[in-house]
Design an enzyme around this catalytic site. Sequence first.
Site, PDB file in Angstrom:
ATOM      1  N   CYS A   1      40.212  32.481  40.122  1.00 11.15           N
ATOM      2  CA  CYS A   1      40.760  32.781  38.795  1.00 11.15           C
ATOM      3  C   CYS A   1      42.279  32.680  38.737  1.00 11.15           C
ATOM      4  CB  CYS A   1      40.306  34.167  38.344  1.00 11.15           C
ATOM      5  SG  CYS A   1      40.981  35.514  39.335  1.00 11.15           S
TER       6      CYS A   1
ATOM      7  N   CYS B   1      38.604  41.709  40.590  1.00  8.48           N
ATOM      8  CA  CYS B   1      39.945  42.284  40.436  1.00  8.48           C
ATOM      9  C   CYS B   1      40.089  43.566  41.253  1.00  8.48           C
ATOM     10  CB  CYS B   1      40.241  42.562  38.973  1.00  8.48           C
ATOM     11  SG  CYS B   1      40.274  41.063  37.974  1.00  8.48           S
TER      12      CYS B   1
END
Length: 127
Positions: free
Chosen positions: A33, A102
């Site tokens: 990402c 994350c």
Amino acid sequence: MYSETVIDHFLHPRNAGELSNADAVGEIGNPACGDMLRLFLIIDRDVITQVRFKTFGCAAAIATSSVLTEMATGKTLAAAMLISKEDVTAALGGLPPNKMDCSNLAADALHQAVHNYLAHRADPPTV
């Protein structure tokens, strides 16, 4: 989609920035990402006294970085190594399934910074 806690940490990140006199730095990226996290620690007698971060990424990446700084401050190195991605996610009230990576960034950067610190000490304790 995001909890109020995630939104708060994204809009008002805690401990953002660098520590030029950091005792340890951990840097982690997610090639999938493009998120990048750099974590800076000040350590005194095996206790993390200050944590700062610089994150390039989405709202979840910034929020996990921010909440991690609060979680790690005041912890011993051994206790910091026990902070998991699940702990980070729980502290934020959860994350959408597609944003769970994350939380890995934050915990992994902390663990890397502690390992880097211990590797460069003259008398490394076991953690």
